[in-house]
Motif scaffolding. Sequence first.
Motif, PDB file in Angstrom:
ATOM      1  N   UNK A 152     -35.631  32.584  25.270  1.00 29.26           N
ATOM      2  CA  UNK A 152     -35.979  32.816  23.712  1.00 29.26           C
ATOM      3  C   UNK A 152     -35.286  32.164  22.707  1.00 29.26           C
ATOM      4  N   UNK A 153     -35.902  32.180  21.499  1.00 33.62           N
ATOM      5  CA  UNK A 153     -35.294  31.662  20.305  1.00 33.62           C
ATOM      6  C   UNK A 153     -33.823  32.114  20.215  1.00 33.62           C
ATOM      7  N   UNK A 154     -32.653  31.261  19.555  1.00 37.01           N
ATOM      8  CA  UNK A 154     -31.502  31.822  19.059  1.00 37.01           C
ATOM      9  C   UNK A 154     -31.497  32.178  17.724  1.00 37.01           C
ATOM     10  N   UNK A 155     -31.991  33.350  17.620  1.00 31.36           N
ATOM     11  CA  UNK A 155     -32.285  34.044  16.423  1.00 31.36           C
ATOM     12  C   UNK A 155     -32.088  35.502  16.048  1.00 31.36           C
ATOM     13  N   UNK A 156     -31.660  35.713  14.868  1.00 30.39           N
ATOM     14  CA  UNK A 156     -31.434  37.133  14.743  1.00 30.39           C
ATOM     15  C   UNK A 156     -32.542  37.475  13.579  1.00 30.39           C
TER      16      UNK A 156
END
Length: 724
Positions: free
Chosen positions: A415-419
């Motif tokens: 997955x993306x490294x995002x909040x």
Amino acid sequence: MTPSAHESLQGSIERVTFHNSDSGFCVLKVVVAGKKDLVTVVGSSISVTAGEYLQCKGAWQHDKNHGMQFKATQVNIIQPSSLEGIEKYLGSGLIKGVGPGYAKRLVAAFGIDVFKIIDEYPERLKELSGLGEKRILRILESWSDQKNIRKLVMFLHQQGVGTARAVRIYKIYGSNAIQKIQENPYCLALDVRGIGFKTADLIAEKLGMEKTSLLRACAGVRHWLQEYSNLGHCAVEASMLLAEAAQLLEIPEEIIQVAIAHELQAGHLIQENRDGGSLIFLAAFYQAELGIVERLKRLLKSPLPWKKINTESAIHELEVHDKRILSVSQRVAVRNALTEKVVIITGGPGVGKTTVINSILQILKKNKLRIQLCAPTGRAAKRLSESTHIEAKTLHRLLEYEGHKQGFRRNNKNPLEADVVVIDEMSMVDVMMMNHLLKAIPLNSALIMVGDVDQLPSVGPGAVLRNLIDSNKISTTSLKEIFRQAASSKIIINAHKINQGIIPYLKNDPDKLTDFYFIKADTPEEILAKLLQVVGLRIPKRFQFDPIRDIQVLTPMNRALLGAHSLNSELKAILNPEKRGVLRFGTFFSVADKVIQTVNNYDKEVFNGDIGFIESIDEEEQSLLINFDDKLVNYEFSELDEIQLAYAITIHKAQGSEYSVVVLPLAMQHFTLLERNLIYTGVTRGKSLVVVIGQTQALAMGIKNEKNRKRKTALQERLEETLN
């Protein structure tokens, strides 16, 4: 000279003036013994190259525009045997790595045996000083490819079909291309862009395949469904598919039923009962709809990635800091984005969507969250970056598309490294891309979707933004208030009037400059004449806009006098009348031409709708360079069916883009396409100036016509059934 009906002519081809690789029609300049001047030969040949020897039969005729010509009824091409012919042949650009200079050296070194050397003794090429191993390898690969492509061209020609896409077929199937096509000619329609079912069907007929064969019926069913999906649909009623496919293939419905059953069993199609009827999906679209719903369900059930924020305090602090008061709907949008896991923010131009995004991001950045911004197109991503001062990526770049695997590196396993993920121009996102995006968003992340639901839906299948909003399962804020600064713009005022079904005030004060003009014209011919004058002279002179870089003509359709194809020819003639260039796939390309990418090319990272400018053309390498927003991309001549001139483009192609100036021709000849959201989308693409040139009746008809063609999809129902 008196024309004779049965004359022969032979000579070496000095220059190929024109060649349509699909039909074979060609105009050649030929050196003929005993004639002082070059002879013009008009005929048909599947493949021609300067330097080859030509033998033909036909008659001399006098053309009123071009003078005396030899009109050939039969053309035979022979590989050159003279040193001069061989040199011209090798230096024509046919073989990559060999231009006129190297051709001269090769002929000087090996004479008339040069073809034999390349074929049988390639190691001897090392005898030529300055010819390194890399260039030799390129020459040998290109020589081998050309031989195989010519075999393929001959095979296709024998089947009675055009050969324009022989290079692309060869790239997909390699040296086994002929065998692959003989085994299943319908693979061409499924695998090769630009080759339709009719072409594959013609080859199948020539190869002796029965009209009622199961292979043909299965291919026809999938072809019809694919064509239907090109209109934006994810599914079709089973009864409609049965009737339409039978009509297309001209075979009994019983055979179509067997084919559908076969495709269902193979997993290519999915059948589902809904609303008392039976729907049939291409498997990819069915899985995408299920994936969207399932991923949203899991996303909504997981907690926010930040601790509870005092929204009123945060908004107040923001307003004090920025000295700006948010409107009621803007405050609601910010509040929802800070308290909900998945939100939608929608609204037209001038209602402050950018202000809302920046407000949300300013508050979230204080919480040290990882934020990813994205948009469907390069231009939309660039605009988002400029307005937020945070890097924004295209969806394909964000998800890290891998061309060799035909898939995305970012997914549920990586997955993306995002909040927080913010996606702009959400109306452009189709079901396939939405599914890929949701797979890559971590379950502990928040998703903020921003777009204008009243614009045209995505080019690809589905109506994702509309379905999400209409399901009432996703928190949605619709921004309505037009801000004072925006309210001074006639573009924005008229765009909102159009969206409400109100015809704008069309009279212009000739003494006052404004940003929206309507120029009345009563016929398509008058519209064209005024458009050329406005683009080529009036706007550049009065407003100092560059006619190529700043002005974009948007039209409802591709065909007819005011379609993109015709307008591009007319506009190129006055804006870039360069005589030198390359003719491929029916289009003449020159240096400085404005062009548009018409399909997604993941390997080049250039996508449908991207606009660029031709920087250079290399005839020796058979390629050209296009500048897309300071990114240089190389195209082989055989790939130029992906590119079209872009002085004029369709409104659909303009989605997600903004232009300094938009010129919009509207005529009753567009009546089948004239709808409110089409005109609304066209007008809202203009940033500084919009000029509508056309028939008042056409404008009124389009604005009053709100019957948006509903797309066949089950996404809204799935959302209503699954999400709590």
